[in-house]
Design a protein around this motif. Sequence first.
Motif, short mmCIF file in Angstrom:
data_model
loop_
_atom_site.label_atom_id
_atom_site.label_comp_id
_atom_site.label_asym_id
_atom_site.label_seq_id
_atom_site.Cartn_x
_atom_site.Cartn_y
_atom_site.Cartn_z
N ILE D 225 12.88 27.40 -0.34
CA ILE D 225 12.82 27.45 1.11
C ILE D 225 13.58 28.69 1.54
O ILE D 225 14.73 28.88 1.15
N SER D 226 12.91 29.55 2.25
CA SER D 226 13.65 30.71 2.72
C SER D 226 13.38 30.94 4.19
O SER D 226 12.33 30.57 4.71
N TRP D 227 14.35 31.53 4.84
CA TRP D 227 14.26 31.70 6.30
C TRP D 227 13.08 32.58 6.67
O TRP D 227 12.40 32.33 7.67
N GLY D 228 12.86 33.61 5.87
CA GLY D 228 11.74 34.51 6.15
C GLY D 228 10.43 33.73 6.15
O GLY D 228 9.55 33.95 6.98
N GLN D 229 10.33 32.79 5.20
CA GLN D 229 9.10 31.99 5.13
C GLN D 229 8.96 31.06 6.31
O GLN D 229 7.86 30.82 6.79
N ILE D 230 10.10 30.54 6.76
CA ILE D 230 10.02 29.67 7.94
C ILE D 230 9.44 30.48 9.10
O ILE D 230 8.58 30.00 9.85
N ILE D 231 9.91 31.73 9.21
CA ILE D 231 9.40 32.57 10.30
C ILE D 231 7.93 32.88 10.07
O ILE D 231 7.12 32.84 11.00
N GLN D 232 7.61 33.16 8.82
CA GLN D 232 6.21 33.50 8.53
C GLN D 232 5.30 32.33 8.88
O GLN D 232 4.25 32.52 9.48
N ASN D 233 5.74 31.13 8.51
CA ASN D 233 4.95 29.96 8.87
C ASN D 233 4.98 29.74 10.37
O ASN D 233 3.98 29.43 10.99
#
Lengths: 336, 324, 323, 283, 539
Positions: D225-233
Amino acid sequence: MSEEKSKGKVPVLEVIDIKRHYTQRKKHLTADGRVLKHAKIHSVDGVSFTLNAGEVLGVIGESGCGKSTLGRLLVRLEAPTSGSILIAGHSAEDLIRKDRLNFRRTTQMIFQNPFDTFDPRFSIEKIFIDTLKLHKIGENNSERRKIVIEKLESVGLIPAESFLDRFPHELSGGQLQRISILRSMMLEPSVVVADEPVSMLDVSIRADIINMLYNTAKEHNTSLVFISHDISTTRYISDRIAVMYLGRIVEMGAADEVATNPQHPYTKALISNCASIDPRSKHNPVKLPGEPPTPVDMPAGCAFAPRCPMAAPECCKTGQELRDFGAGRFIRCMKV
Amino acid sequence: MALLSIRDLSVTYHSGTRHVKALNSLNLDINEGESLGIVGESGSGKTTLIMAILRLLPKGSVEISGEAFLNGKELISLKQEELLKMRWEEMALVFQKSMNALSPVHKIGVLMSDIYRIHKPEVSKRDARRRIEELLELVNLPSRVYDLYPHELSGGMMQRVSIALSLMFNPKLLILDEATTALDVVTQTQILEEIVALEKKLGITRMMITHDMSVVASTCKNVAVLYAGCLLETGLTQDVLVEPLHPYTQGLIKSFPVFDNDTHQPLQSIGGSLPDLSSPPPGCIFEPRCIKACDMCRESMPRLKEYGQGRFAACHLAGGEINV
Amino acid sequence: MSRYLGRRILTGILCIFVALCINFVIIHAAPGNPIRLLVGKDNPNPQMIAELTEKYGLDQPKIVQFGKYVGNLLKGDMGVSIYTNEPVSDMIIDRLAPTAMLALTAAVLAAIIGTALGIFCARRVGTKLDAIMGSVSYLFDSTPSFWLGLMLILIFASTLHVLPTSGMIDMRADNEGFAKVLDIMKHMILPVSALTLTLIPYYFRIARSSIIQVMGEDFITTLRATGMPEKRIFRKYIFRNAILPTITVFGIQMAYLVTGSAIVEIVFSWPGMGSFVMTAITRRDYPLLMGIYLVLSVSVAVMMIVVDVLYSALDPRISHESK
Amino acid sequence: MRLNKTLKIIKENTQLKVGCMMLVILFLAALLAPVIAPHNPNILSDDMVVAPNMKYWLGTDGLGRDILSMILYGARTSLVVGFTAAMIAGIIGTLLGGFAGYFGGRIDGVIGEMINIFMMMPTFFLILIVVALFGSGLFNVMVVIGLTTWVGNAKLMRAQAMSLRQRTFIKSAESIGESRMAILFKHIIPNGIFPIIANTTMGVAGAILTESSLAFLGLGDPNVISWGQIIQNGKSYLVDGWWMCVFAGLAIIFTVITFYLIGDGLNRVLSPKLRNLGKEVRG
Amino acid sequence: MKKTRLIALLLSLTMIFTLVTGCAKTEDPSEKPSGGEVAQTDGIKRGGTMVMAQSAEPITLIPNGKPDDNNIILEQNVFNRLLKTNNNQQVILDLATGYDVSEDGLVYTFHLPENVKFHDGQPMTSDDVKFTFEEIIKQGAFASTTLSVIKEITCPDDYTVAFTLNKIDAGFLGNLAYNGTSILPRHVYEGLDWMGKDAMVTPVGTGPFKYSEWNKGVNMIFTRNDNYYLGPDLPYLDKVVISFIPDSNTAMQSFYNGELDVLGIIAPATEYDKLLSSSNIKADKVIYPSRFYVGFNMAEKPYDDINFRLAVAHAIDADDMINKALKNIGMKATEYMSPVYSWAANTDENAKVPKYDLEKAKEYMAKTGLTPDSNGVYLKVTVDTYNYEPFPDMVQVLKDQLAKIGIEVSINMLEYAAWDEKVSVNRDYTMALTGGYQGPEASNLSDRIVTDGYLNFINYSNPEVDRLMQEGGALPTFEQRAVKYKEAQAILAKDVPMVLISEWLGYIPYLSYVKGHPASADAVEKTAFGEFTYCWIDK
């Protein structure tokens, strides 16, 4: 120079025509981190002398005359461009190749800046113990510690234990310089080079350092090369004095002789400008025209000729030899 | 009459919980046309003294008290505009590190003429240049220096530029802060001689700060010995250096190798080191290092006492008697 | 100077060559076959694949391919895209222009605003305002530009509906001349803001610290001692000395212009290099990728030299003259 | 004794103080994530795209995962990536820079050119292409960031070593008989390391930013889980699920600021120039 | 049969541009609608500009050259074909006014209108048609494979053209109506290298719009063809602009902002709720013959074990997947044949895709012979999938679901090209979550399941299936073929070589003031996908 040899005594240090030339690098770093090249500098340009055990040789000269480079060459912090240095008759080159540690032990250096002589991160104890360990002196650390304490107390750093835990920045310049001398002397070197050892210290404490240096050198029968721009101090400590100008020795001889009876015009000027704290003493300093020289563009003839008050036209044409005037007196001037 | 009189000047640096008293109630007078050498080792407060007089100390963390009169005007409380006018016209300074004393990216002449035109805005650029070239000539520099950058000059030349700069408006008071320390003996002597000659010619009063007593000995009429922010001794150079009254001055002289003497008279140091100025000793400031110190020295700081014409010393024991 | 410059250019070329080699290896070592992608997975006509592979010289040993590439490069030919058959150089120029427009605007704005704020704060060191500005600069320095871009879209485009979210021009309007310029400027506001805001702290801190540093220099004390008014000292001397690092930073910023703005371009669908690179990567368009990387390396090399020359012109202490 | 001194230094420097406090919060969040996270961030619940409420303090994402829990677990990823990448860059930079600066000569020439070459590489695009082409696993990302960002450290260390080698204590160590290697590791690197420590701390922030940029471009490791991915999603839900992008972005900013503050603070504390400022004034 | 020009690299976008052709719904091209009729009805507004987004730029401007997803709009609007596929996936007349088929089914004769002019003013004749198809085959353009049945083309007169085939090919008309068969003017395109250096030649066609300009990276503009042969009212629009917006979220924002009239790209799944609920947006639904499925590398253990595959098949909850990852824009896959080809689908209960049943899944898992560790994990698998929507979300859901039967999934998300090399080419994988176009014909299923199928990266091999699929492809009528295909599906249902999850559904959103959109009810019958002849702006 071979005088001592003929007596069958091998000098502790024999320097034969050493030269050190640099290609000057401007201290400017380009954006990509390269250093730019400049002209060739004859920092040390053919220096020869010998030094006997227990003898103190003072080297004086203005800044830029190559005296510090000479010092670094003697302890092999730099390699000479040409010429050779013999330690007790053996080539320093060979010695350092065969047994670097042993060579280091034989030649030691006292630096100008005592505040920067020790790694600021190490305590005094670690500085000493590491040195001893490196040279395999002492069986274990407690024994080494004992040696160190003994030595510290012998030069008046009392109580020694209180110094051991301290760090360089917690000590005064005088204390640090004493520790520096002590550390070098612990290795029982045969040659010690002291490069302006007191110039960074306050006047009030210089004398102690000078005295300690002199005494320990005599005590261990160590040969000392004392480099300084301060003629008074140099004369005070030295047996012999060598005056350097633009990478060459221009005059050399017994300390008192050189000081009271200078022969070379440069030595004369230097000594006449020598400061005195006695306001009553009248002195007429010899003026030297022109700027202090840089060893970049060496004149063809005598290096001092452009500023020499007694220069004759021929001085500018031909180089001068260091001539032997007997009794250990050497002068590089055709006018003498 | 005294051109500069300093009265009870104290300077304290504050940093966090530490308060360093760099100058402690200093009193000094310099008469017009005379020269005063201030001798002191590192940490004695020499530079602080100049900075305080010139009002160049950083604001905020520094506390200044006392007074300093230059030509009758009190400097410490002087208004900014008047101060700006006084600076350089009445008092000029030659800095210790002359290599860094000028902007590295401006040509020497350009900078100098800019300074010239601060105080003489009516002067044309051409005239300013002429004046600058005159000044350079005065200190034996070729006029081409005008178009050079500071880094293109040697240390001696830069020092001369600094001196030329300081002489720009024939200031009444010229302050030299270790101005020749970094130079070679030969150059140093030469420049000092030139300064002495110039000040005679231009009628300048000189205050010279140095740790090298030989410089004072050869060029100053008066000397003041500063130690840890305190004035310990002052008087005519020939008196102070020949017959020092204060043990500190005595020690300084003894630690200086004497050249003219043929005998190897052993050198002596003053033991110990400078006291921590944030918690100075209760008594005499020099007491911890003084070989003559007695109980009284540990109790109170001796005051400056006159011992003859213009001769002062701050020692309980000076002159062989106990001074209270 | 010219000798120095020559040397710099020579080493620059060497570096570019090595960078080129590294890029070649990376790009060609990667899994994926551009011809398979070009032909499409639903049309795996082996004959067609073989023909195209041969046509683009991809059947030859890598070293031969590289040799040919470098050979063509020396003739000034960067090759043609495997996909569109257009000359790589034309394609890059097409995309470089919008990127330059966006990134230059942002860099210039950031340099001006950042430096101005830096000066402002340097003269008020230790005040509350300085501390607040310092904190704000940390905040923007720590903000990822893509996130800032998203937030700007969220606020100004999606919620307030005051500014366009993407692209460079209004597709519907048939703007010409000045109207077109205005339209482009309107489209630039958000992406330029995202870039500028994240760049400002950089210039802010450089300007602030170099001014503080210069203010502490000895020569400033000299100038003060001469009675020069503070304003004049600042204007003529402090600023002149302190601006040098900013110029260097600006130059280096220029060198990394394209990479710096890539991700913001993607967020705002700006028709620049950002999305272009992504497409080139997914397509494994070897000549195009090589070309892009070459252009970027060359621009960095050139900017480095320009910065050097500029710096030595502005700072007399630095001279590359061989006497 | 040393600890006290360190604490004192931290206390006296505002940036360090604030930075360290923030770092403690970060570490606690990362370490205690399993304890304090209200939900399992890997569990896909049926509450998708739920705005922040009492059950999901920061809302949920498109797959029904709790954003708060994801952010807490994401701290682990960010810290691991940041530290590993920065350490790699720090070690390479220190060694190369140290060798170049201390030994000089030809070694310096070669390493100098290496530095030049790496400076000419469009680093982010290089990372982008390598990660895009060779896979976006966390390991890849860390190593690639580390391998491409050492240049700054090397330049710093090189300059440090070059100035240190002029220092008396290095010459002193040489004259006392220490070998050049020993001097490099015993004196040059430990004494010159401070700017590199500060820079590496900043490098942690840089690596975290780079990782989030990669994740934002869809090149994140899907197994963590990474913050960048949360933003990407979350970018797909920008308007209707603003909380995903906003909170994850704030988490990134928080972390990056932390390391900037510490780096800057360290710079101030460790930089000899600034440290000696007080002394100089006394003159 | 591989007629599609799809480049799978942009798989998600691909789907929308590609329409099903062939014989799926009808074998007879319907009557050509007359252009004038609609135009006369209720107050159509002429003029205006329509803006749509597209994620990437064309790689060629020759519609018949290289396969290119991104020149569809160009192809549909600047060019015409003889026949076209309408948006209901039926083959209708385009340029041709009608055609005859010979008794033996080998000769197709097409009649052309006489008033057709190319954009450069030159008239179009049968010679151009002949040139076009001969050149397609000669150049090896992407339609050449499907058109290789053409033996000879003759032009009895200027407005008649006849194709003679090698053998009966029921799909011939469909192939003619599919992409890559636009009629090109001989005087422009002759002697050009379509596949190579001339790919960017300025397009000249007969279509309703003219190619006007292309601002690289920004947009491509088409302007009205005032001499369109369907005459003076058509097309209604003055201008069509394609705006290149690579990022779908940005495109969505632009769309919501009113910067786009037609979204033009696949909307992110997350946006559907909003799109469908918005009153000023219309979104027409389309089903594509494409499906999401999990493939196993059956050459490896334990994937060769039917129990394992059944366990996975029963563990995957398609409803949950569609709900979470696809945001309800999906349709649970129930048969092994795409519902688009309903005639071939075996709806028998025992030929269907396994249903979600966790208990059964666990039972099967227990039968695999694998032993669970202390955490109940039987094995760890790596699932390779793509790094673009909706796969990242789907694979997360998959991971979640498989965890329940003790399979720990490690996700390996790859870019298409890398996935292609790893999975399709090297077959170096264990499990893959993928999607993919299975059209444009029912027979295309065989690509993925017959032993030497080029997309059979699952390494499935059943001689019986191979035989049935081959036979099915060679029979003339649907009824005959359907028997074979259904039989094959029954075998697949036993073998479970793949776990089908969902059909690919698409919505084509546009603002409601756009009338006559190809997806809209009033134009769907007469226009091809992406053809804007009948579009007009009601505002």
